[in-house]
Scaffold this motif. Structure first.
Motif, PDB file in Angstrom:
ATOM      1  N   LEU A  91      26.189 -16.817  -5.302  1.00 34.96           N
ATOM      2  CA  LEU A  91      26.678 -18.119  -4.483  1.00 34.96           C
ATOM      3  C   LEU A  91      26.946 -19.384  -5.227  1.00 34.96           C
ATOM      4  N   LYS A  92      27.801 -20.017  -4.752  1.00 34.15           N
ATOM      5  CA  LYS A  92      27.944 -21.421  -5.116  1.00 34.15           C
ATOM      6  C   LYS A  92      27.046 -22.185  -4.457  1.00 34.15           C
ATOM      7  N   ASP A  93      26.935 -23.256  -4.890  1.00 36.29           N
ATOM      8  CA  ASP A  93      25.549 -24.486  -4.706  1.00 36.29           C
ATOM      9  C   ASP A  93      25.569 -24.678  -3.117  1.00 36.29           C
ATOM     10  N   ASP A  94      26.811 -24.823  -2.498  1.00 33.09           N
ATOM     11  CA  ASP A  94      26.822 -25.137  -0.966  1.00 33.09           C
ATOM     12  C   ASP A  94      27.498 -23.960  -0.425  1.00 33.09           C
ATOM     13  N   ALA A  95      27.005 -22.701  -0.575  1.00 30.12           N
ATOM     14  CA  ALA A  95      27.663 -21.724   0.001  1.00 30.12           C
ATOM     15  C   ALA A  95      27.364 -21.610   1.513  1.00 30.12           C
TER      16      ALA A  95
END
Length: 222
Positions: free
Chosen positions: A173-177
């Motif tokens: 996941l990306k940091d702000d997923a």
């Protein structure tokens, strides 16, 4: 080939050439094909077909409409992951509404073959992988990180918490997923990772559907 002579109760003889025309061969039934409609974006109103399979339960139009209203500010250009893709409707709906790419995982070969046919028909930027989702999340090594993830496994399999944990701890996941989860409304066992913040939570027709955002690494909770 010589005929076999049978004598009936009346004494009348009859012949048989060894062929019983009354017995029909059992034919395996082909999987049932159903269809549903993309409800928004460039493919709006396009119908896609899918192969019925045990546990396959496509997300209904009402819930999809709400979900993509939630995702509207974030879906354009997003890199998406559709776990337990089934019909593939969530991934195709995301692509129709502007997502840049979607990866769809499912372990049913007939299902993924039909999804590939739909993807080809729409010329969609959809990568389809026939695989066990939890094995893939556990063992596959990649630098790819996803902006939006859809998690909607067969309800009877109890895979929600495990799938979420693997996504978080294996670096998918990306940091702000944003993470969408769909589960039975009476499920009391689901536990999301500690750093996922619940943004939306609704119930419709026995289905609970939720949207989480990932706001920091779980390393800060250790």
């Amino acid at each position: 080939m010589y005929p076999t002579i049978y004598v009936g109760k009346s004494g009348q003889k009859s012949r048989s050439w060894g062929i019983n025309l009354s017995i029909k061969k059992n034919k395996s039934r082909s999987p049932e094909i159903s269809s549903l409609r993309i409800i928004g974006g460039r493919w709006r109103s396009r119908k896609i077909s899918f192969t019925e399979a045990p546990g396959l339960r496509p997300t209904g139009e009402r819930i999809r409409e709400t979900l993509f209203n939630w995702l509207a500010p974030s879906i354009n250009g997003a890199n998406c992951l559709d776990l337990y893709a089934g019909s593939g409707i969530l991934g195709l709906e995301a692509l129709s509404r502007g997502a840049a790419q979607c990866t769809a995982l499912d372990n049913n070969r007939s299902t993924t073959q039909k999804l590939q046919a739909n993807s080809d028909l729409l010329d969609a930027k959809l990568t389809i992988i026939n695989t066990n989702c939890t094995d893939f999340l556990t063992n596959q090594k990649t630098d790819i990180r996803f902006d939006v993830v859809f998690i909607d496994p067969p309800f009877a399999k109890d895979l929600h918490s495990q799938s979420c944990s693997l996504l978080e701890h294996n670096g998918w996941l990306k940091d702000d997923a944003l993470i969408y989860c769909e589960l039975p409304s009476n499920d009391l066992s689901f536990v999301a990772p500690a750093n996922w913040q619940l943004q939306k939570d609704k119930i419709a027709g026995g289905v609970r559907y939720m949207l989480y955002t990932r706001f920091e690494s779980t390393a800060q909770f250790k």
